[in-house]
Design a protein around this motif. Structure first.
Motif, PDB file in Angstrom:
ATOM      1  N   ALA A 135     -75.375  88.340   4.882  1.00  0.00           N
ATOM      2  CA  ALA A 135     -74.521  87.189   4.580  1.00  0.00           C
ATOM      3  C   ALA A 135     -73.934  87.254   3.174  1.00  0.00           C
ATOM      4  O   ALA A 135     -73.063  86.455   2.829  1.00  0.00           O
ATOM      5  CB  ALA A 135     -75.316  85.893   4.755  1.00  0.00           C
ATOM      6  N   GLY A 136     -74.411  88.186   2.348  1.00  0.00           N
ATOM      7  CA  GLY A 136     -73.897  88.268   0.975  1.00  0.00           C
ATOM      8  C   GLY A 136     -74.356  87.124   0.097  1.00  0.00           C
ATOM      9  O   GLY A 136     -73.659  86.715  -0.826  1.00  0.00           O
ATOM     10  N   LEU A 137     -75.540  86.604   0.385  1.00  0.00           N
ATOM     11  CA  LEU A 137     -76.062  85.446  -0.353  1.00  0.00           C
ATOM     12  C   LEU A 137     -77.315  85.843  -1.129  1.00  0.00           C
ATOM     13  O   LEU A 137     -78.201  86.509  -0.587  1.00  0.00           O
ATOM     14  CB  LEU A 137     -76.417  84.324   0.622  1.00  0.00           C
ATOM     15  CG  LEU A 137     -75.248  83.653   1.352  1.00  0.00           C
ATOM     16  CD1 LEU A 137     -75.754  82.847   2.545  1.00  0.00           C
ATOM     17  CD2 LEU A 137     -74.479  82.749   0.394  1.00  0.00           C
ATOM     18  N   ARG A 138     -77.385  85.415  -2.373  1.00  0.00           N
ATOM     19  CA  ARG A 138     -78.553  85.706  -3.208  1.00  0.00           C
ATOM     20  C   ARG A 138     -78.894  84.458  -4.009  1.00  0.00           C
ATOM     21  O   ARG A 138     -78.032  83.926  -4.703  1.00  0.00           O
ATOM     22  CB  ARG A 138     -78.249  86.881  -4.148  1.00  0.00           C
ATOM     23  CG  ARG A 138     -77.866  88.129  -3.377  1.00  0.00           C
ATOM     24  CD  ARG A 138     -77.592  89.338  -4.234  1.00  0.00           C
ATOM     25  NE  ARG A 138     -77.160  90.429  -3.353  1.00  0.00           N
ATOM     26  CZ  ARG A 138     -77.394  91.721  -3.564  1.00  0.00           C
ATOM     27  NH1 ARG A 138     -78.029  92.108  -4.645  1.00  0.00           N
ATOM     28  NH2 ARG A 138     -76.974  92.630  -2.693  1.00  0.00           N
ATOM     29  N   SER A 139     -80.134  84.027  -3.893  1.00  0.00           N
ATOM     30  CA  SER A 139     -80.561  82.800  -4.565  1.00  0.00           C
ATOM     31  C   SER A 139     -81.788  83.049  -5.421  1.00  0.00           C
ATOM     32  O   SER A 139     -82.586  83.948  -5.117  1.00  0.00           O
ATOM     33  CB  SER A 139     -80.927  81.729  -3.530  1.00  0.00           C
ATOM     34  OG  SER A 139     -79.792  81.271  -2.862  1.00  0.00           O
ATOM     35  N   HIS A 140     -81.941  82.234  -6.424  1.00  0.00           N
ATOM     36  CA  HIS A 140     -83.178  82.264  -7.214  1.00  0.00           C
ATOM     37  C   HIS A 140     -83.290  80.973  -8.008  1.00  0.00           C
ATOM     38  O   HIS A 140     -82.368  80.169  -8.023  1.00  0.00           O
ATOM     39  CB  HIS A 140     -83.208  83.482  -8.149  1.00  0.00           C
ATOM     40  CG  HIS A 140     -82.273  83.366  -9.312  1.00  0.00           C
ATOM     41  ND1 HIS A 140     -82.487  83.989 -10.510  1.00  0.00           N
ATOM     42  CD2 HIS A 140     -81.103  82.699  -9.444  1.00  0.00           C
ATOM     43  CE1 HIS A 140     -81.505  83.709 -11.343  1.00  0.00           C
ATOM     44  NE2 HIS A 140     -80.641  82.941 -10.731  1.00  0.00           N
ATOM     45  N   LEU A 141     -84.439  80.800  -8.637  1.00  0.00           N
ATOM     46  CA  LEU A 141     -84.633  79.654  -9.523  1.00  0.00           C
ATOM     47  C   LEU A 141     -84.186  80.037 -10.919  1.00  0.00           C
ATOM     48  O   LEU A 141     -84.558  81.105 -11.422  1.00  0.00           O
ATOM     49  CB  LEU A 141     -86.098  79.216  -9.508  1.00  0.00           C
ATOM     50  CG  LEU A 141     -86.539  78.618  -8.170  1.00  0.00           C
ATOM     51  CD1 LEU A 141     -88.051  78.397  -8.160  1.00  0.00           C
ATOM     52  CD2 LEU A 141     -85.818  77.314  -7.867  1.00  0.00           C
ATOM     53  N   ALA A 142     -83.399  79.161 -11.511  1.00  0.00           N
ATOM     54  CA  ALA A 142     -82.732  79.470 -12.774  1.00  0.00           C
ATOM     55  C   ALA A 142     -82.966  78.334 -13.771  1.00  0.00           C
ATOM     56  O   ALA A 142     -83.455  77.264 -13.398  1.00  0.00           O
ATOM     57  CB  ALA A 142     -81.241  79.648 -12.505  1.00  0.00           C
ATOM     58  N   PRO A 143     -82.617  78.560 -15.036  1.00  0.00           N
ATOM     59  CA  PRO A 143     -82.775  77.481 -16.021  1.00  0.00           C
ATOM     60  C   PRO A 143     -81.968  76.240 -15.632  1.00  0.00           C
ATOM     61  O   PRO A 143     -80.954  76.340 -14.945  1.00  0.00           O
ATOM     62  CB  PRO A 143     -82.209  78.102 -17.308  1.00  0.00           C
ATOM     63  CG  PRO A 143     -82.313  79.573 -17.119  1.00  0.00           C
ATOM     64  CD  PRO A 143     -82.138  79.814 -15.652  1.00  0.00           C
ATOM     65  N   LEU A 144     -82.423  75.093 -16.114  1.00  0.00           N
ATOM     66  CA  LEU A 144     -81.684  73.851 -15.879  1.00  0.00           C
ATOM     67  C   LEU A 144     -80.427  73.778 -16.741  1.00  0.00           C
ATOM     68  O   LEU A 144     -79.537  72.992 -16.463  1.00  0.00           O
ATOM     69  CB  LEU A 144     -82.567  72.644 -16.207  1.00  0.00           C
ATOM     70  CG  LEU A 144     -83.788  72.450 -15.306  1.00  0.00           C
ATOM     71  CD1 LEU A 144     -84.725  71.405 -15.910  1.00  0.00           C
ATOM     72  CD2 LEU A 144     -83.341  72.017 -13.918  1.00  0.00           C
ATOM     73  N   ASP A 493     -72.784  83.583  -3.854  1.00  0.00           N
ATOM     74  CA  ASP A 493     -72.194  83.818  -2.532  1.00  0.00           C
ATOM     75  C   ASP A 493     -71.029  84.802  -2.717  1.00  0.00           C
ATOM     76  O   ASP A 493     -69.991  84.434  -3.271  1.00  0.00           O
ATOM     77  CB  ASP A 493     -71.704  82.450  -2.000  1.00  0.00           C
ATOM     78  CG  ASP A 493     -71.178  82.502  -0.577  1.00  0.00           C
ATOM     79  OD1 ASP A 493     -70.947  83.613  -0.060  1.00  0.00           O
ATOM     80  OD2 ASP A 493     -70.981  81.412   0.005  1.00  0.00           O
ATOM     81  N   GLN A 494     -71.226  86.044  -2.292  1.00  0.00           N
ATOM     82  CA  GLN A 494     -70.205  87.084  -2.428  1.00  0.00           C
ATOM     83  C   GLN A 494     -69.871  87.344  -3.895  1.00  0.00           C
ATOM     84  O   GLN A 494     -68.710  87.603  -4.237  1.00  0.00           O
ATOM     85  CB  GLN A 494     -68.907  86.716  -1.677  1.00  0.00           C
ATOM     86  CG  GLN A 494     -69.045  85.950  -0.389  1.00  0.00           C
ATOM     87  CD  GLN A 494     -69.923  86.652   0.645  1.00  0.00           C
ATOM     88  OE1 GLN A 494     -69.868  87.889   0.766  1.00  0.00           O
ATOM     89  NE2 GLN A 494     -70.729  85.906   1.373  1.00  0.00           N
TER      90      GLN A 494
END
Lengths: 529, 529
Positions: A135-144, A493-494
């Motif tokens: 799907a070309g999607l990459r997620s993670h937890l990041a700074p606020l 996303d992409q």
């Protein structure tokens, strides 16, 4: 108005902008103010701290995690180097014992926690990368990308200090600036820690504005600060009333609030366990209840004991220990007032004093440990008996039989940090039913061990259902989990590789644990499985 | 008062206990009520639903995950079996196209989502077990043991329906009962889905009380329901005003609220991309803005375009497409009123209509797609221009040059679900700076693709910073992540194997991914590495 100690704002120690007032530390053993005058900050300090911390947020978020880790290591080293002074200061301000508590337990725990934060930051596993290659999607937890406001409690001058404890380590590990409102009961200890933190920030090449330190605020100003939409999150450890007021302010501004509030940490003594080792359990309970003058979030405030021969023997042994117990010193006049008023509420609600005395004989904020007793029926009927008494007091609740009352007590409990069951092999039936009732009502269910002594472990939960905390899904102790409170979920996303953070790129040279197409792996993307 | 459709309370379809009132579905194409009368529930229905759902909570939490998964599979199959009827009903109630939208896109997405929930439940990976063998601590995400209240939106009669969508699937996957307040703009579709869900619950051997369904509530009653401490969580998708009112009620009761509110989903067209493929981008933008009459949370509400030759050409092409666009049908009179009022606010704030017309020519809730234009300076100066217009409208913001205005616009944005950058190779410098500004302000950063079309992927984030949602750390779409909103962190401390949930025991026959002593593995505990 004499010279007051400076506050840490805009990356430097400077005089308070406000002329609101000042305060000093109190020696709890003598109830006498001592040491230098610290400022009570007003709206100008608060605004300067907010503006400076907000300006630092993007900068800190863009820092290499390695720099953050270096900071933690340098800070831990600084604390160890200054340990004798820190411990002496904290002892003067809190009356907590130098040995073992401050020097051998709390200070090493604090530096250990900072080093765990360093490891978590280096590993980056706390960011929980999830990648869907199709799907070309990459997620993670990041700074606020916003500051975290931390209110530290009175009861851990090191390990929960707003400039050194778990909330601090978690917020900085997530690369968010911290506005620390330290507890006014130990200003000099906090100042010394903040000086070390400040120095370590500079040494590590991080923005010195990543930490702003205020000593004291008028409560109304504290609420307005907590409700400022420039904040990314609020962390608070302390009393229920203060915490819920801050939560309401933060909620209204859309600021997530992580609170650690009151908890009575019920301990259920089943009959088999009492038969097997009742005398030892009385000792264990007494030690847990009176250690640190009982000023722990996980202090065993309620102990449920059957009306049986073994139950009677346990209660007698415990009462005898309380009767001969020495006085404890609470942190403040307010703490002693609360202890006395809350004990009086127990008495009014029908509890009987069965061990120890209420009157404080010595000077300072001394109190006598007290053991109380009440019937299960009364405990269930009167909510006052289920209120926390912060200090070395515990309420024995006697059950008529081992099952019905026991389960009914469990069902009457509100959200707690912990519950404990002491059981022997022949308690299995009650134990199972009780565990099922307690499980949803607490963050940590404990077997055959007192609730005090919170291990700093990845599998710890120092949290629980409302109103023991503000959110049931998070812990304030234990890395990397505690870091996630101060993170935002970011999805790409992409987005081309060059714009991705390191932990979401195809190559994974650091061996970060990532969930790629449904499988946890430390492999590169495209690697042959 | 004639016969009204029943509500689903206490596990059975029954007449509303309240005589508050009734309503019917409206055909949006003709603005005419049709179909049977549905009850507007009052305090008695609400109390019965809450009591029944609360009683089901422990029961559902104790169910074998396999049963929950069976339920999802049976429900998905039931929906597929009834697809022609469901699609026809939803079309009548929403005016959304049968093909492709309802039959080919939204219904398969809904059943696919339910089956993903089944897989997540079977795998149990969503529980994120963390085990510290040396410390004797084991933690995981567990049911809330309380009902989840879900308010469904008007714009997805299947995929976000409170009885079938992502919130529903997530809450049930975490083994929490659901109180569904479906959207009154599609009551018959929701009823049909609820009947299928109810049947599938019974078939799977789950408590039928795991789902309670109400059709309509007076807003004040909705607020009192949202503020009931018996709830474990609240999920809401809809307008900002309604959502924030519900959040305030939930916050005051310590109920975590997960909201998906308004979002303008800014799209930045950089000059290189416009030079390379401006005409195609105009088409892509027009299709995304007008699809489903623009009634998407991720509708591109703002498009930032440089004042350049390529920018002018893009705007002209887009304006021409809007000028020749057919009317769209909104879901309700309220929706049309909002569309007109919100467009009028844009006009008052200085925007110029450059494509499409405001007046609706036909009957029903028809509107004309509209394209507006305004200068960057004005957009930044006037917050009204940054408000959402729910429907097929978009605001072109023209920048004087490619860098300064572009970055300033990004900095003026509040929290959004998405932001998109269209860029070519020679846009790299602006693209990088822009991405850095947009990143903390959105949940999903998109490259060269319109924001509509939310993939149901484990790596999706359909969430974002406040006020686009109520918490920046969670997504409402994408399993298993969305499940975690409805879970409590449970720690077991020295608890014997027989009292542990399956995913925390030594043996791991299902191959659940677990973090054991710092390493993610599917191994048993004690297995040789």
């Amino acid at each position: 108005m004499g010279a007051r100690e400076p506050v840490l704002i805009e990356g430097r120690w400077q005089a308070s902008r406000d002329s609101g007032g000042e305060f000093r530390a109190f020696d709890p053993t003598r109830a006498v103010a001592f040491g230098p005058a610290f400022p009570i900050s007003g709206a100008r300090d608060v605004e300067a701290a907010l503006a400076s911390a907000s300006a630092a947020a993007d900068q800190l978020a863009a820092c290499e995690p390695e720099r953050i880790a270096d900071f933690f290591d340098a800070y831990a080293l600084g604390i160890e180097h200054d340990a004798p002074d820190l411990v002496a200061l904290a002892h003067l301000e809190t009356a907590l014992a130098i040995e073992p508590r401050l020097a051998k337990v709390e200070l090493p725990r604090t530096t250990g926690q900072l080093r765990q934060a360093a490891r978590a930051v280096r590993e980056r596993s706390w960011t929980q990368p999830v990648i869907d290659t199709a799907a070309g999607l990459r997620s993670h937890l990041a700074p606020l990308h916003k500051p975290v406001l931390i209110f530290g409690p009175n009861n851990f001058p090191f390990a929960f200090n707003a400039v050194a404890g778990s909330d601090f380590a978690s917020a900085i590990a997530a690369r968010n600036p911290v506005i620390a409102k330290v507890h006014p009961s130990h200003p000099a200890t906090s100042q010394r820690l903040a000086e070390l933190a400040h120095r370590a920030l500079v040494e590590a090449g991080l923005p010195a504005t990543a930490l702003q330190v205020l000593y004291h605020l008028d409560p109304a100003l504290g609420l307005s600060l907590a409700g400022d939409a420039r904040l990314g999150a609020l962390a608070f450890t302390g009393s229920r009333n203060a915490g819920l007021a801050l939560k309401a302010a933060a909620d209204a501004a859309g600021v997530p609030a992580y609170l650690e509030l009151s908890s009575i940490n019920p301990v259920f003594m089943l009959d088999g366990a009492l038969r097997e080792r009742g005398a030892a359990l009385a000792q264990e309970f007494f030690a847990s209840c009176t250690m640190g003058a009982g000023q722990f979030c996980t202090n065993p405030g309620v102990v449920v004991v059957p009306r049986s021969a073994h139950g009677d023997a346990f209660v007698e042994a415990a009462a005898a220990l309380f009767a001969q117990a020495g006085e404890g010193v609470l942190f403040s006049q307010g703490g002693r007032d609360h202890y006395q008023a809350a004990s009086a509420r127990w008495r009014e609600a029908g509890a009987t004093l069965i061990g120890g005395g209420e009157a404080a004989s010595g000077e300072g904020y001394r109190v006598r440990p007290t053991l109380w007793s009440v019937d299960a029926e009364q405990f269930i009927a009167d909510a006052r008996l289920r209120g926390e008494v912060f200090g070395p007091a515990s309420l024995i609740v006697r059950t008529r039989d081992d099952y019905h009352d026991t389960i009914a007590i469990a069902r009457a409990l509100e959200g707690n940090l912990t519950a404990t069951i002491y059981a022997a092999a022949d308690d299995a039936y009650v134990q199972g039913a009780l565990a099922a009732q307690l499980r949803p009502r607490v963050g940590r269910l404990i077997g055959n061990r007192m609730p005090t002594g919170v291990a700093v472990s990845a599998a710890m939960n120092h949290g629980g259902p409302y109103p023991s905390t503000g959110h049931p899904g998070f812990t304030s102790v234990g890395l990397p989990a505690a870091i996630r409170r101060f993170a935002a979920l970011h999805c790409y996303d992409q987005i081309e590789e060059s714009l991705l953070p390191a932990e979401l790129r195809d190559r994974n040279p650091g061996g970060i644990a990532r969930c790629i197409d449904g499988r946890w792996t430390t492999d590169d993307i495209g690697a042959k499985p």
